[in-house]
Enzyme design. Sequence first.
Site, PDB file in Angstrom:
ATOM      1  N   GLU A  60       0.612  -1.338   0.067  1.00  0.00           N
ATOM      2  CA  GLU A  60      -0.105   0.176   0.003  1.00  0.00           C
ATOM      3  C   GLU A  60       0.422   1.476  -0.044  1.00  0.00           C
ATOM      4  O   GLU A  60       0.461   2.585  -0.654  1.00  0.00           O
ATOM      5  CB  GLU A  60      -0.917   0.105   1.081  1.00  0.00           C
ATOM      6  CG  GLU A  60      -2.296  -0.760   1.108  1.00  0.00           C
ATOM      7  CD  GLU A  60      -2.303  -2.338   1.092  1.00  0.00           C
ATOM      8  OE1 GLU A  60      -2.342  -3.554   0.589  1.00  0.00           O
ATOM      9  OE2 GLU A  60      -0.888  -2.570   1.891  1.00  0.00           O
ATOM     10  N   HIS A 129     -10.112  -6.397  10.323  1.00  0.00           N
ATOM     11  CA  HIS A 129     -10.826  -6.525   8.756  1.00  0.00           C
ATOM     12  C   HIS A 129     -12.334  -5.850   9.192  1.00  0.00           C
ATOM     13  O   HIS A 129     -12.817  -5.935   8.063  1.00  0.00           O
ATOM     14  CB  HIS A 129     -10.780  -7.273   7.884  1.00  0.00           C
ATOM     15  CG  HIS A 129      -9.422  -8.407   7.659  1.00  0.00           C
ATOM     16  ND1 HIS A 129      -8.683  -7.718   6.847  1.00  0.00           N
ATOM     17  CD2 HIS A 129      -8.668  -9.126   7.507  1.00  0.00           C
ATOM     18  CE1 HIS A 129      -8.042  -8.021   6.278  1.00  0.00           C
ATOM     19  NE2 HIS A 129      -7.694  -9.078   7.452  1.00  0.00           N
TER      20      HIS A 129
END
Length: 329
Positions: A60, A129
């Site tokens: 990322e 998550h």
Amino acid sequence: MNTTTYREAVRSALRDALRSDPRVFLMGEDVGRYGGAYACSKGFLDEFGPERIRDTPLSESTFVGAGIGAALGGMRPIVEVMTINFSLLALDQIVNNAATIRHMSGGQFSVPIVVRMATGGGRQLAAQHSHSFEVWYAHVPGIKVLAPATVTDARIMLEAALREPDPVFIFEHAMLYPVEGALDESADPSEVWRAAVRRSGRDVSLITYGGSLGKCLQAADALAAEGVDCEVVDLRSLRPLDTRTVFDSVARTHRAIVVDEGWHTCSLAAEIMASIVEGAFYELDAPPGRVCSAEVPIPYPKHLEDAALPNVDRIVSAVQQLVSKKSTS
């Protein structure tokens, strides 16, 4: 109005952006051949080709940084980060580069990047998550933050973001992708920076955003059966915050509950409550309240996850307690 899903509204917005401006391209993990983690870019690789639909490595920091560089070079990148927890790996690029370059260059450079990501719990994806870190981004000067809660906003917020000369972050609650709703084709993208009153009321203001809007509307329906009339305010933009609409709502109802899927401590709800106390204190008949996620990593078991997140019963209970309090005036 047409009826469509939140997912299709996002997909339609992406397709229109790619078709209307050759500078726009989409990049992120699995956005190409796989069609996106939430199927928002399904078919785009065949339609637009690998130059404009770019699958990235699992890094990322690297691909958000590449997006920042592309924006500095005159492109209009849309970067998809699969889920909000993965965006933490790019915080250096976001906070120290995207948010600061205009300031550090004395206005010579802008970074017109749009970063989209899924957020929120409710999918049994356990503690790593299921985060709602929107408040972390709303804390940072130099970027703007949007949270579409409706099909129409999912459709028009991307267009609004692409008009901005500076970074815009769009947080799409993952539980909303399959939800159907009415799409208002006439909606004005420039209005997304203003909060919207989704239900008018006279007794309590329920102030929320994103995945919690539906829960607040359900709670308002349940409370109406008890004679409690709730006004529901959808913030839409988390930075900048439209406090004027919030204050006007509180002036009508004289009570406020903020519903925020972030954790209670240092939450966005806390900032909104502080703003209400600073800007509308003398309109209050009772202290403002909040409904947030429990102070635990979000559990995996469904019954525990449901208990940890804001839900309709907790919102109803919070309103009932608030309206039972005597006026502070």
